[in-house]
Enzyme design. Structure first.
Site, mmCIF file in Angstrom:
data_model
loop_
_atom_site.group_PDB
_atom_site.id
_atom_site.type_symbol
_atom_site.label_atom_id
_atom_site.label_comp_id
_atom_site.label_asym_id
_atom_site.label_seq_id
_atom_site.Cartn_x
_atom_site.Cartn_y
_atom_site.Cartn_z
ATOM 1 N N GLU A 245 71.280 53.032 -1.817
ATOM 2 C CA GLU A 245 72.394 53.446 -2.170
ATOM 3 C C GLU A 245 72.547 51.767 -1.864
ATOM 4 O O GLU A 245 72.769 51.391 -1.146
ATOM 5 C CB GLU A 245 73.571 53.885 -1.279
ATOM 6 C CG GLU A 245 72.828 55.345 -1.632
ATOM 7 C CD GLU A 245 73.381 56.198 -2.912
ATOM 8 O OE1 GLU A 245 73.854 55.637 -4.139
ATOM 9 O OE2 GLU A 245 72.381 57.201 -3.227
ATOM 10 N N ASP B 15 64.434 52.651 1.328
ATOM 11 C CA ASP B 15 63.364 52.876 0.610
ATOM 12 C C ASP B 15 62.332 54.112 1.274
ATOM 13 O O ASP B 15 61.604 53.973 2.404
ATOM 14 C CB ASP B 15 62.220 51.884 -0.184
ATOM 15 C CG ASP B 15 61.601 52.550 -0.446
ATOM 16 O OD1 ASP B 15 61.196 53.730 -1.165
ATOM 17 O OD2 ASP B 15 60.431 52.293 -1.511
ATOM 18 N N TYR C 286 60.470 70.595 -18.731
ATOM 19 C CA TYR C 286 60.521 70.319 -17.582
ATOM 20 C C TYR C 286 59.398 70.985 -17.104
ATOM 21 O O TYR C 286 58.959 70.462 -16.926
ATOM 22 C CB TYR C 286 62.438 71.010 -17.341
ATOM 23 C CG TYR C 286 62.525 70.669 -15.930
ATOM 24 C CD1 TYR C 286 63.725 69.337 -15.936
ATOM 25 C CD2 TYR C 286 61.356 70.480 -14.471
ATOM 26 C CE1 TYR C 286 63.731 68.692 -14.243
ATOM 27 C CE2 TYR C 286 62.417 70.694 -13.507
ATOM 28 C CZ TYR C 286 62.558 69.137 -13.442
ATOM 29 O OH TYR C 286 62.854 69.153 -11.889
ATOM 30 N N SER D 171 72.391 61.631 -0.121
ATOM 31 C CA SER D 171 73.418 60.866 0.106
ATOM 32 C C SER D 171 74.709 61.673 -1.421
ATOM 33 O O SER D 171 75.835 61.082 -1.983
ATOM 34 C CB SER D 171 73.592 59.490 -0.530
ATOM 35 O OG SER D 171 72.440 58.981 -1.040
ATOM 36 N N THR D 172 73.565 62.021 -1.725
ATOM 37 C CA THR D 172 74.272 62.619 -3.707
ATOM 38 C C THR D 172 73.535 64.159 -3.507
ATOM 39 O O THR D 172 72.976 64.559 -2.938
ATOM 40 C CB THR D 172 73.907 61.735 -4.798
ATOM 41 O OG1 THR D 172 72.686 61.764 -4.615
ATOM 42 C CG2 THR D 172 74.745 60.082 -4.591
ATOM 43 N N LEU E 183 72.041 71.919 -12.340
ATOM 44 C CA LEU E 183 73.525 71.104 -12.074
ATOM 45 C C LEU E 183 73.323 70.371 -12.346
ATOM 46 O O LEU E 183 72.642 69.307 -12.627
ATOM 47 C CB LEU E 183 73.889 71.414 -11.094
ATOM 48 C CG LEU E 183 74.383 72.657 -10.372
ATOM 49 C CD1 LEU E 183 74.542 72.431 -9.118
ATOM 50 C CD2 LEU E 183 75.706 73.348 -11.061
ATOM 51 N N TYR F 277 62.724 72.615 -9.799
ATOM 52 C CA TYR F 277 63.775 73.557 -10.517
ATOM 53 C C TYR F 277 62.569 74.235 -12.011
ATOM 54 O O TYR F 277 61.670 72.944 -11.873
ATOM 55 C CB TYR F 277 64.586 72.268 -12.090
ATOM 56 C CG TYR F 277 65.480 72.913 -12.560
ATOM 57 C CD1 TYR F 277 66.131 74.204 -12.670
ATOM 58 C CD2 TYR F 277 64.680 72.288 -14.657
ATOM 59 C CE1 TYR F 277 65.969 74.926 -13.367
ATOM 60 C CE2 TYR F 277 65.447 74.018 -15.289
ATOM 61 C CZ TYR F 277 66.113 74.120 -14.576
ATOM 62 O OH TYR F 277 66.419 75.717 -15.703
ATOM 63 N N ALA G 32 65.472 62.501 -5.312
ATOM 64 C CA ALA G 32 64.851 61.857 -6.695
ATOM 65 C C ALA G 32 64.950 60.242 -7.150
ATOM 66 O O ALA G 32 65.883 59.913 -7.480
ATOM 67 C CB ALA G 32 66.241 62.945 -8.143
HETATM 68 P P1 NAD Z 1 70.246 63.019 -7.179
HETATM 69 O O1 NAD Z 1 69.766 62.006 -7.737
HETATM 70 O O2 NAD Z 1 72.341 63.316 -7.056
HETATM 71 O O3 NAD Z 1 69.860 62.447 -5.405
HETATM 72 C C1 NAD Z 1 69.366 61.517 -5.204
HETATM 73 C C2 NAD Z 1 68.747 61.332 -3.724
HETATM 74 O O4 NAD Z 1 67.865 60.750 -3.636
HETATM 75 C C3 NAD Z 1 70.193 60.785 -3.293
HETATM 76 O O5 NAD Z 1 70.785 60.728 -2.473
HETATM 77 C C4 NAD Z 1 69.793 59.122 -3.352
HETATM 78 O O6 NAD Z 1 70.510 57.719 -2.856
HETATM 79 C C5 NAD Z 1 67.833 59.202 -2.784
HETATM 80 N N1 NAD Z 1 67.078 58.612 -3.257
HETATM 81 C C6 NAD Z 1 66.104 57.799 -4.722
HETATM 82 N N2 NAD Z 1 65.316 57.484 -4.106
HETATM 83 C C7 NAD Z 1 65.401 56.962 -2.931
HETATM 84 C C8 NAD Z 1 64.593 56.622 -2.289
HETATM 85 N N3 NAD Z 1 63.267 55.488 -2.447
HETATM 86 N N4 NAD Z 1 64.809 55.813 -0.683
HETATM 87 C C9 NAD Z 1 65.567 57.403 -0.013
HETATM 88 N N5 NAD Z 1 67.050 57.436 -0.674
HETATM 89 C C10 NAD Z 1 66.640 57.729 -2.720
HETATM 90 O O7 NAD Z 1 69.953 63.719 -7.340
HETATM 91 P P2 NAD Z 1 69.491 66.099 -7.380
HETATM 92 O O8 NAD Z 1 69.698 66.377 -8.742
HETATM 93 O O9 NAD Z 1 70.499 66.044 -5.850
HETATM 94 O O10 NAD Z 1 68.445 66.065 -6.653
HETATM 95 C C11 NAD Z 1 67.236 66.031 -5.693
HETATM 96 C C12 NAD Z 1 66.189 67.213 -5.608
HETATM 97 O O11 NAD Z 1 66.627 68.886 -6.173
HETATM 98 C C13 NAD Z 1 64.788 66.838 -6.356
HETATM 99 O O12 NAD Z 1 63.802 66.829 -6.163
HETATM 100 C C14 NAD Z 1 65.340 67.705 -8.461
HETATM 101 O O13 NAD Z 1 64.454 67.639 -8.761
HETATM 102 C C15 NAD Z 1 65.836 68.389 -7.180
HETATM 103 N N6 NAD Z 1 66.373 69.651 -7.661
HETATM 104 C C16 NAD Z 1 67.765 69.512 -9.330
HETATM 105 C C17 NAD Z 1 68.512 69.935 -9.701
HETATM 106 C C18 NAD Z 1 68.990 69.301 -10.817
HETATM 107 O O14 NAD Z 1 69.696 70.340 -11.614
HETATM 108 N N7 NAD Z 1 70.106 68.893 -10.394
HETATM 109 C C19 NAD Z 1 67.911 71.405 -9.583
HETATM 110 C C20 NAD Z 1 66.440 71.898 -8.893
HETATM 111 C C21 NAD Z 1 66.291 70.901 -8.119
#
Ligand code: NAD
Length: 393
Positions: free
Chosen positions: A75, A111, A235, A50-51, A273, A225, A140
């Site tokens: 969400e 969940d 990190y 979703s995000t 990001l 990451y 996440a």
């Molecule tokens: P985000 O917070 O934008 O997205 C998290 C997603 O997980 C959302 O869709 C949320 O609804 C879902 N979620 C969370 N808990 C949940 C649950 N219990 N059940 C179902 N859905 C659930 O996070 P993001 O930054 O896009 O991170 C996604 C992945 O990418 C993570 O593993 C993160 O470590 C990795 N990542 C992020 C970055 C960064 O800089 N943002 C960089 C590299 C890797």
């Protein structure tokens, strides 16, 4: 209701439905302008859809490859008085655009760590898709309830081994300051691995395989990451890094456990990001604001959607993807190369309260942060009265 951003610390507690829809459309339009993805998956499950990176993955699969998608997210629904979370509105907007384009989309809100949501997802795959040929794992979360024991684990964002003193930027107070982060104890490290490590990714693959809904030669990836020296203490070499190391173990276990289906499992390393998850990590807002400026000057700046399009075309579905020595797909090279890191390091050493806005691209960081919640999008009337109650079908 007229919806203006309500920011509390590193989070925005409301979201704008029309703005979120515009943000989703912006990403769809980017994908539609790129060449179609060859050998692309046609039936895709996105866990964490979703995000951030998960939403970008869903958009890329659907609009870049014409895939049918099932998404899982967690969400909050809207009420007459309170807006939904951004991910809810993003999902509603994704459905609307997918419906218009004649692309199957189904989303499950609950969940993802639970056995119930896994069973519900499997039933939906059986009913509508038969099998899936790509599983994106993009959760996440600060917490995870172990479905076997019922115990709830919380992750922590702390260094490992020794305390770490560094600069950080307090987005709330517009202040560059020094912080000291105390090291995690063994239990905190283990709990973080339990939440953000590979165990649940493995459980998903096992459940899908056992139910016969994983297609032969299916691919799966989880996101990590890795970063470099500047972010390692908080990190890469910290509690969250320990959890991410566990993804490497899980990828190997998934390949082995599902070798009869020839499942390909990858850890994909993406760039830093602004997302809801990363803005909660100390140091990251400062690091990201600095690197934004550097990469924009270099002409190498990318957002979630650009990163994921490259992941599909240069990684997951490339004829000969380049893997690092640990077998990971690396999309973070434009950030982690030595020349770029040296420029950020030079800025990092100089940055203080007085020169922060000169040295860092906080304007872009903040604009991207607001966009996550549907604010600051061109063409959206933020003075207009909008209905917060939006659903998807
Ligand atoms: P985000 O917070 O934008 O997205 C998290 C997603 O997980 C959302 O869709 C949320 O609804 C879902 N979620 C969370 N808990 C949940 C649950 N219990 N059940 C179902 N859905 C659930 O996070 P993001 O930054 O896009 O991170 C996604 C992945 O990418 C993570 O593993 C993160 O470590 C990795 N990542 C992020 C970055 C960064 O800089 N943002 C960089 C590299 C890797």
């Amino acid at each position: 209701m007229v919806i203006q951003p309500k920011i509390r610390g590193f989070i925005c507690t409301n979201a704008h439905p029309v703005g979120c829809a515009a943000h989703v459309r912006e990403q769809i339009e980017y994908i539609q302008q790129q060449p179609k993805i060859d050998n692309a998956p046609k039936r895709v499950l996105v866990i964490g859809c979703s995000t951030g990176y998960g939403l970008a993955s869903r958009i890329t699969a659907a609009f870049g490859a014409g895939a049918q998608t099932i998404g899982v997210c967690f969400e909050k629904e809207p009420t007459e008085k309170r807006t939904a979370t951004a991910g809810w509105y993003n999902t509603a907007a994704f459905h609307e655009e997918a419906n218009k384009a004649g692309l199957y989309a189904h989303s499950i809100n609950g969940d993802a760590f639970s056995d119930e949501i896994k069973a519900q997802t499997i039933a939906q795959i059986k009913a509508d898709l038969g099998q899936v040929d790509l599983v994106i794992y993009s959760l996440a979360s600060p917490k995870r309830k172990d479905p076997e024991t019922g115990e709830v684990y919380s992750s922590t964002l702390k260094p490992v081994g020794q305390a770490y003193t560094t600069k950080t930027y307090d987005t709330d107070k517009d202040e560059v300051k020094e912080i000291t982060l105390e090291p995690a104890n063994d239990e905190e490290i283990a709990n973080t691995v339990k939440v953000m490590g590979g165990e649940d990714w493995e459980r998903w693959l096992s459940a899908l395989d056992a139910a016969g809904v994983l297609a032969p030669n299916a691919k799966t990836t989880a996101y990590t990451y890795i970063g470099k020296e500047l972010t390692w203490p908080i990190y890469g070499h910290a509690t969250i890094g320990k959890a991410k190391e566990d993804l490497d173990r899980a990828a190997a276990a998934i390949r082995q456990d599902h070798s009869a289906l020839n499942v390909e499992a990858y850890v994909s390393s993406l760039k830093a990001l602004v997302t809801q998850a990363s803005s909660a990590i100390p140091v990251m807002p400062l690091y990201i604001s600095l690197i934004y400026g550097v990469m924009k000057e270099e002409g190498t700046h990318e957002g979630c959607i650009e990163q994921i399009y490259r992941l599909f075309t240069e990684g997951l579905y490339a004829a000969e993807p380049t893997l690092d020595e640990d077998g990971r797909l690396r999309m973070d090279g434009k950030e982690t190369n030595d020349a770029t890191q040296a420029k950020v390091k030079a800025l990092w050493d100089q940055v203080n309260q007085d020169n922060f806005h000169e040295l860092a691209d906080y304007k872009e960081y903040h604009a991207d942060f607001l966009k996550l919640f549907g604010f600051g999008l061109a063409g959206v009337d933020y003075e207009a009265d909008v209905d917060p109650v939006v659903t998807w079908s």
